[in-house]
Scaffold this active site. Structure first.
Site, short mmCIF file in Angstrom:
data_model
loop_
_atom_site.label_atom_id
_atom_site.label_comp_id
_atom_site.label_asym_id
_atom_site.label_seq_id
_atom_site.Cartn_x
_atom_site.Cartn_y
_atom_site.Cartn_z
N CYS A 144 -0.40 0.13 12.03
CA CYS A 144 0.56 1.20 12.28
C CYS A 144 0.74 1.61 13.77
CB CYS A 144 0.72 2.24 11.34
SG CYS A 144 0.68 1.57 9.67
N LYS A 173 9.63 8.64 13.29
CA LYS A 173 8.47 7.95 12.62
C LYS A 173 7.71 7.38 13.81
CE LYS A 173 5.70 5.60 10.33
NZ LYS A 173 4.49 6.02 9.65
N THR A 219 6.92 -4.21 8.34
CA THR A 219 7.60 -4.70 9.74
C THR A 219 6.64 -4.90 10.80
OG1 THR A 219 7.97 -2.30 10.12
CG2 THR A 219 9.67 -3.28 9.14
N TYR A 249 0.92 -1.15 -0.06
CA TYR A 249 -0.08 -0.06 0.03
C TYR A 249 0.84 1.28 -0.03
CZ TYR A 249 0.23 1.85 4.75
OH TYR A 249 0.65 2.25 6.05
N THR A 290 8.78 1.12 8.72
CA THR A 290 9.07 1.67 10.16
C THR A 290 9.98 0.41 10.91
OG1 THR A 290 6.94 2.46 10.14
CG2 THR A 290 8.19 2.35 12.59
N VAL A 307 1.67 8.45 4.98
CA VAL A 307 0.59 8.47 4.31
C VAL A 307 -0.72 7.89 5.05
CG1 VAL A 307 1.41 8.83 2.06
CG2 VAL A 307 0.80 6.57 2.65
N TYR A 315 -10.74 -1.14 9.95
CA TYR A 315 -10.34 -0.65 11.44
C TYR A 315 -10.64 0.87 11.53
CZ TYR A 315 -6.47 1.64 9.18
OH TYR A 315 -5.31 2.75 8.47
N1 SAJ Z 1 -8.60 6.22 15.95
C1 SAJ Z 1 -9.61 6.71 17.06
N2 SAJ Z 1 -9.62 8.10 17.51
C2 SAJ Z 1 -9.02 8.91 16.70
C3 SAJ Z 1 -8.46 8.60 15.74
C4 SAJ Z 1 -8.21 7.30 15.26
O1 SAJ Z 1 -9.87 5.82 17.91
O2 SAJ Z 1 -9.29 10.10 17.18
C5 SAJ Z 1 -8.49 4.98 15.61
C6 SAJ Z 1 -9.05 4.60 14.14
O3 SAJ Z 1 -10.57 4.43 14.35
C7 SAJ Z 1 -8.13 3.29 13.91
C8 SAJ Z 1 -6.87 3.63 14.65
O4 SAJ Z 1 -7.06 4.65 15.64
O5 SAJ Z 1 -8.78 2.11 14.56
C9 SAJ Z 1 -5.69 4.27 13.65
O6 SAJ Z 1 -6.16 5.08 12.88
P1 SAJ Z 1 -5.47 6.24 12.35
O7 SAJ Z 1 -6.22 7.15 11.11
O8 SAJ Z 1 -4.95 7.11 13.49
O9 SAJ Z 1 -4.29 5.71 11.77
P2 SAJ Z 1 -3.61 4.75 10.40
O10 SAJ Z 1 -3.23 3.66 11.12
O11 SAJ Z 1 -4.69 4.89 9.44
O12 SAJ Z 1 -2.44 5.81 9.89
C10 SAJ Z 1 -1.35 6.02 10.57
C11 SAJ Z 1 -1.27 7.74 10.44
N3 SAJ Z 1 0.02 7.93 11.50
C12 SAJ Z 1 -0.23 9.51 12.13
O13 SAJ Z 1 -1.48 10.00 11.72
C13 SAJ Z 1 0.53 9.92 12.88
C14 SAJ Z 1 -0.38 7.66 8.96
O14 SAJ Z 1 0.01 9.02 8.81
C15 SAJ Z 1 0.88 6.85 8.96
O15 SAJ Z 1 1.35 6.78 7.58
C16 SAJ Z 1 0.42 5.43 9.18
O16 SAJ Z 1 -0.31 5.35 10.57
C17 SAJ Z 1 1.63 4.26 8.86
O17 SAJ Z 1 1.75 3.70 8.02
O18 SAJ Z 1 2.55 4.38 10.07
#
Ligand code: SAJ
Length: 425
Positions: free
Chosen positions: A254, A200, A82, A10, A116, A149, A310
């Site tokens: 992540c 990161k 990772t 991705y 990462t 991203v 998720y």
């Molecule tokens: N979530 C909550 N409350 C919130 C925000 C998110 O419960 O206020 C939950 C979501 O529902 C989900 C989980 O957290 O289950 C993770 O979602 P996310 O939108 O926070 O993150 P990811 O995993 O989709 O993407 C993150 C991002 N990192 C940051 O925002 C710091 C993205 O920029 C990274 O590139 C990605 O991890 C990665 O690959 O590391």
């Protein structure tokens, strides 16, 4: 420039497409032979339309070629997963890719890791791989440029996000940041390898800790008898406060994973980080317990779960809290029916329609706030359910509207219905 992207998942695939779009000659390689074949046949599995389009364009224009083996190019960008296994980072995919690149890379070429990894790993992995080929790391331009991203907006964020390029030497950082500047319009900050690796993990850990804080507040607010969502919205009006949202748990590959890279490396000084992980990991249990209070007895009752992904508007169900909650409910004796129009792959079959999921159900639980769910008509759903009860773990639905349609409503982080509180007392 000739660039090889290793790992066409991705991150790697859209990165390869963007590089091609910006005029580089790109070679894409993945160990998965089936994926290579699909891409060679221009079958692109991702459901993100912008990614699909960019990859199609890159393949059609021949700017991107999916190759059967890695060759000699000016630059290599490694985008491998990772994961963690029992809290420990599993770097085998990166190590295998580094070994393959080290075998063919010519002195002077750039080798960049986007995956990462724990601080210190980039230099060790590339150093060992090159040494095994009798090559000296000094002769290569080594960097770590962690991907940033967000699934759901990958192409835009690849083009626009600020990036951090950590170089083994300042010259390495300089050269690699020029490559990234050729396809990324955001600010490109240069630093050392170790700082880039640390940054990161810090970013994702920050988010995990912030969400854990919101989840803790949700539980506190319920006990206090106030609304956590209103509380957070008001607190966030302060110019220096930005609390994230509570929910049924933290999923994806992540945010729940990366904090382990720090706690595994230094268990003593990461108390807060470990506590946040525990708070977030407990949320599915909390939700399951609330459901058992809301719907009794378990045997013979059906819980309809809305959302398997998720998070909102993605098709990815990896590490999804929905999966955990589904399992917990079934262990407690409930029947469950899950509906998610975006997800194809889940640990068990999903319902084909909302109607299938809610017919005869004793409660409806909103787990993933997909935009399409906003169109659900509570009146129609109430008519199909055995007991019209709603549990909203994301404060997504308008509870008053659902109450008017005959639902008993419980929202995470809001005072529970009186009947529920009496039962608990
Ligand atoms: N979530 C909550 N409350 C919130 C925000 C998110 O419960 O206020 C939950 C979501 O529902 C989900 C989980 O957290 O289950 C993770 O979602 P996310 O939108 O926070 O993150 P990811 O995993 O989709 O993407 C993150 C991002 N990192 C940051 O925002 C710091 C993205 O920029 C990274 O590139 C990605 O991890 C990665 O690959 O590391």
């Amino acid at each position: 420039m000739n660039v090889t992207v290793v790992g066409l998942g991705y991150i790697g695939l859209p990165t390869a497409a963007l590089l091609a779009q910006r005029g580089h000659r790109v070679y894409g390689y993945d160990v998965n032979a089936q994926l290579r074949r699909q891409l060679q046949n221009k079958e692109v599995a991702t459901r993100e339309a912008a990614v699909r389009q960019a990859v199609h364009d890159a393949l059609d224009s021949r700017g991107l070629t999916v190759v059967e083996r890695i060759g000699a190019t000016d630059a290599y960008i490694l985008c491998l997963p990772t994961p963690t296994v029992e809290g420990k980072p599993d770097l085998r995919y990166v190590e295998a890719a580094a070994a393959a690149v080290a075998g063919v890379a010519q002195p002077g070429s750039m080798i960049v890791l986007e995956s990462t990894v724990p601080p210190g790993a980039t230099e060790r992995i590339f150093g060992d791989a090159l040494a095994a080929q009798g090559k000296a790391i000094d002769e290569f331009r080594i960097a770590h440029c962690p991907e940033r991203v967000i699934p759901g907006a990958i192409m835009r964020e690849l083009r626009e996000n600020a990036r951090v390029v950590g170089g083994r030497t300042p010259q390495d950082a300089e050269m690699v940041s020029r490559l990234y500047a050729s396809f990324c319009n955001g600010e490109i900050a240069r630093t050392s390898l170790c700082v880039a690796e640390f940054v990161k993990i810090v970013e994702n850990t920050f988010r995990d800790v912030n969400i854990a804080f919101a989840n803790e507040l949700a539980i506190f607010a319920e006990e206090l008898g106030v609304d956590v969502w209103a509380t957070i919205a008001l607190a966030n009006k302060h110019p220096r406060v930005n609390i994230l949202q509570p929910g049924p748990g933290v999923g994806g590959h992540c945010i729940p994973v990366d904090p382990h890279f720090l706690s595994d490396a230094n268990p003593i000084v990461t108390e807060l980080i470990q506590a946040a992980r525990r708070v977030n990991d407990r949320m599915p249990y909390r939700i399951a317990r609330r459901i058992t209070e809301l719907v009794q007895p378990a045997t013979g009752s059906t819980i309809a779960l809305l959302g398997a992904a998720y998070k909102a508007d993605v098709e990815d169900a990896r590490e999804s809290p929905s999966s955990r909650i589904d399992t917990l409910l079934r262990e407690r004796g409930y029947r469950t029916a899950i509906y998610d129009p975006l997800v194809e792959r889940f640990h068990r079959p999903l319902c084909g329609s909302l109607r299938d999921a809610v017919s005869g159900a004793d409660a409806l639980v909103l787990l993933t706030p997909h935009t399409v769910f906003a169109e659900i008509d509570p009146g129609e759903v109430a008519a199909l359910m055995r007991h019209p009860r709603l549990m909203d773990t994301r404060n997504f639905f308008d509870a008053d509207q659902w109450k008017r349609a005959g639902f008993e409503c419980y929202t995470l982080g809001r005072p529970a219905p009186k009947r529920l509180l009496d039962a608990v007392a």
